[in-house]
Write a protein that holds these residues in place. Structure first.
Motif: not given
Length: 186
Positions: A162-166
């Motif tokens: 989720s962090g990298w996609f955000m």
């Protein structure tokens, strides 16, 4: 109007991604930054009734403008909520549960944009306007869905995903906002 919103919400998601990935160690600083971006997004929402949309025009554009205005309001509330949770160091599960509603709403806006283009289109310029206007709600739906599963159920295995996609999704949304602002200037 659309470019400003995409730029501000992209910056808020990008900033939140830095905190989720652990690159900002202080949650209060991130909270202040995201809260300010959320308040600016709310200001965009308040002036959306007086600012003429630049990319959406034509017959049948009222539904699209209503959907986009609702999306602006929901994401402004999200950014302010993330900011206040960061400032006061509250539990993030509430953000996760709000993200589930936000994901469904963003997906509905994506479907509204897609169906309107299939019916003949109401975008003034060309297909690239439609693509940029429909990809942003789709990315927002995916990001908020990942945030829902990561924060509401506390699946730690989804933290990096989720962090990298955000991070990359926020950058893409911000670039689409810059492109929208550049098309207004030209």
């Amino acid at each position: 109007m659309e470019g400003i919103f995409f730029l501000l919400i992209g910056a808020a998601i990008f900033s939140q991604a830095w905190y989720v990935l652990g690159l900002f160690s202080e949650g209060r600083t991130t909270g202040v930054l995201i809260a300010v971006l959320g308040l600016l997004t709310l200001g965009t929402f308040m002036f959306s009734t007086t600012i003429t949309p630049t990319l959406i025009s034509g017959e049948g554009s009222t539904e699209l403008l209503t959907a986009l205005t609702a999306l602006i309001a929901l994401w402004a509330i999200y950014a302010i909520a993330v900011g206040t949770h960061g400032i006061w160091d509250l539990d993030t599960r509430a953000i996760g549960f709000y993200s589930a509603f936000l994901s469904v709403a963003s997906l509905a806006v994506f479907l509204i944009f897609t169906i309107s283009m299939a019916d003949g289109g109401v975008f003034e310029h060309s297909l690239d306007i439609w693509l940029s206007m429909s990809i942003v709600p789709f990315l927002l739906a995916i990001i908020s869905g990942l945030v829902f599963f990561y924060m509401a159920f506390e699946y730690q295995v989804l933290r990096l995903v989720s962090g990298w996609f955000m991070l990359f999704g926020g950058a893409v949304i911000g670039l689409v906002g810059l492109w929208g602002l550049a098309s207004v200037v030209s």
